[in-house]
Design an enzyme around this catalytic site. Structure first.
Site, PDB file in Angstrom:
ATOM      1  CE  LYS A  67      -3.889   1.877   2.760  1.00 46.05           C
ATOM      2  NZ  LYS A  67      -4.691   1.651   3.994  1.00 46.05           N
ATOM      3  CB  SER A 142      -8.026   3.495   2.993  1.00 46.76           C
ATOM      4  OG  SER A 142      -7.155   2.926   3.953  1.00 46.76           O
ATOM      5  CB  SER A 166      -8.022   0.707   5.922  1.00 44.83           C
ATOM      6  OG  SER A 166      -8.755   1.901   5.856  1.00 44.83           O
TER       7      SER A 166
HETATM    8  N1  GLN Z   1     -13.049   3.814   6.814  1.00 44.83           N
HETATM    9  C1  GLN Z   1     -12.179   4.156   7.889  1.00 44.83           C
HETATM   10  C2  GLN Z   1     -11.801   5.606   7.799  1.00 44.83           C
HETATM   11  O1  GLN Z   1     -12.117   6.200   6.821  1.00 44.83           O
HETATM   12  C3  GLN Z   1     -11.002   3.256   7.899  1.00 44.83           C
HETATM   13  C4  GLN Z   1      -9.695   3.894   7.689  1.00 44.83           C
HETATM   14  C5  GLN Z   1      -8.516   3.014   7.893  1.00 44.83           C
HETATM   15  O2  GLN Z   1      -8.596   1.939   8.473  1.00 44.83           O
HETATM   16  N2  GLN Z   1      -7.368   3.530   7.455  1.00 44.83           N
HETATM   17  O3  GLN Z   1     -11.204   6.159   8.681  1.00 44.83           O
END
Ligand code: GLN
Length: 480
Positions: A67, A142, A166
């Site tokens: 990532k 994400s 994410s």
């Molecule tokens: N959907 C969550 C957010 O927007 C998850 C983000 C993450 O785990 N980086 O914060």
């Protein structure tokens, strides 16, 4: 086209020599052009980072994606943000370093929501990523690029980060495994900070076996990350094998029909295996989202203060003075979602408001942790949905940013409590995969793997239609 024969032989064959690496690069480019999971592809550059390519361990010669908020030396580190466009990392994250030492090859950087903020990968400043199962749908986020690349068979595993879901949510949307480890079990050195008290480097993979091998490789205390810790001795001994006791939500509220059906089917499957099902109430579940977004944005507002145009990335040119340079760099460099969160985080930390928001959220976080700790005195693991809906269309506004945030309640629970959680492919909603997650007490990743191994019967994931296959005449065995 031959049928892809997965496993070590397949992947080592693809990367065995310079010629194979070059051919693999071309294959990646062709296949990825359909889904846009990568932001940078360069297996040749990745292989050059490995000191000794003759390793014989389980991950030797096996490629992986990273990532783009995790540092790999000489590769870009954009975090999906314009503010770090063209920024090249001068060093490598500890988790990646350990994989390099195992002979595994980083092949490129994967798309994400800017700084990990989002659930669809549509917040990437560069381009969206399509769900390989249906290109009209988001891959989740994400770590959407990581999930899509694994589901499309481009790599057998990828690293992601999980701050509030994410890793697990895109894994569920794309039909892969997704592990969010215990907080501190994997070093965060080299992971670009979004919300430091919540996040972990996680794994998206094509099987339980791969997930376990990668986790065992990257876990452990790291002097470069003071929050990292070694698992207590004898962790493997406490790993429960089947049958086990599973806590399930008495009333899993707000699920769409397909997700609810898969949740119920998973419970039935566990009963069939002879596992004991214990219906539970999680009274703190309704506080998870407000607490998560208070703490995560507060930490984000501090962590993202470093992007001023002075030390990193893009700098606004031709400004009258220093203040204007910083202001315009941030105004043009950050996307809307990131700005929203910096504002919210700054607000909850403002003097006079701290007690009302941030401090209160920390107190409720403690209550959540207590409830979960108490639960694990009665059950071995908890089964939870990952996301309340089974998918949504790209660019559709089918789920507003607010609805997407509300939907984080099942995943963010594990981040607030610091416990490990594994999402696994559990069914389908039409074309699209649906995932569920198992949560276990801290440092009991092995318990999750054992359970998932039983549930999957040891089988790897089903790859998405049109996934990477070897060209005719390519003989993996011959090149080994
Ligand atoms: N959907 C969550 C957010 O927007 C998850 C983000 C993450 O785990 N980086 O914060």
């Amino acid at each position: 086209m031959n049928k892809p024969e997965r496993g070590i032989q397949f992947w080592r064959g693809l990367t065995a020599g310079a010629e194979q690496l070059q051919q693999y690069k071309e294959l990646l480019e062709v296949y990825d052009s359909r889904i846009g999971s990568f932001l940078e592809i360069d297996p040749v550059k990745g292989a050059a980072l490995i000191q000794d390519r003759r390793g014989s361990g389980p991950l030797a010669g096996v490629p992986f994606g990273v990532k783009d908020n995790i540092a790999v030396k000489n590769f870009q580190l954009s975090c999906g943000s314009k503010i770090l466009e063209n920024f090249i990392s001068p060093y490598t994250a500890t988790a990646v370093q350990k994989l390099l030492a195992a002979g595994s090859i980083p092949v490129g950087k994967l798309n994400l929501d800017e700084f990990g903020m989002g659930s669809s990968t549509e917040n990437s400043a560069f381009h969206p990523t399509a769900n390989p199962w249906d290109h009209a749908y988001v891959p989740g986020g994400s770590s959407g690029g990581s999930a899509a690349a694994v589901a499309a068979g481009l790599v057998p595993f990828a690293l992601g980060s999980d701050t509030g879901g994410s890793v697990r949510q895109p894994a569920a949307f794309c039909g892969t495994y997704g592990l969010k480890p215990t907080y501190g079990a994997v070093s965060r050195f080299g992971l670009t900070a979004y919300a430091s008290s919540l996040e972990c480097v996680g794994i998206l993979a094509d099987s339980v076996h791969t997930t376990r091998e990668v986790f065992r490789t990257i876990m452990g205390a790291d002097p470069l990350d003071q929050t990292s810790t070694a698992a207590p001795e004898g962790q493997a001994d406490t790993a429960k094998s089947s049958p086990c006791t599973i806590g399930v939500l008495k009333q899993p509220e707000g699920l769409d029909a397909a997700t609810e059906a898969v949740y119920l089917a998973s419970i039935e499957r566990m009963k069939d295996l002879g596992w004991t099902i214990v219906p539970i109430d999680l009274s703190t579940l309704e506080y998870v989202v407000p607490v998560y977004y208070t703490i995560a944005t507060a930490e984000a507002s501090a962590n993202l203060a470093r992007y001023t145009g002075i030390r990193y990335g893009v700098r606004e040119q031709g400004t009258a003075n220093h203040e204007e340079m910083v202001r315009l760099t941030r105004e043009h460099g950050f996307g809307n979602e990131v700005k929203l969160r910096i504002l919210l985080g700054t607000y909850v930390l403002r003097s006079g408001f701290q007690d009302q928001y941030y401090v209160r959220a920390q107190k409720i976080r403690t209550l959540i942790l207590r409830e979960i700790t108490e639960l694990f005195t009665r059950v071995d693991m908890m089964l939870m949905p990952v996301f309340p809906v089974s998918g949504f269309r790209l660019g559709s506004k089918q789920m507003t940013p607010f609805q997407q945030k509300m939907a984080d309640k099942f995943t963010a629970t594990a981040n607030l409590a610091g416990i490990p959680s594994l999402s696994f492919p559990a069914g389908k909603a039409g074309q699209l995969p649906v995932g569920m997650q198992l949560m276990a007490p801290v440092f009991h990743e092995e318990r999750l793997f054992n359970a998932a191994e039983v549930l999957s019967g040891g089988r790897p994931i089903e790859l998405a239609p049109g996934s990477l296959v070897l060209p005719d005449g390519y003989d993996a065995k011959a090149v080994r």
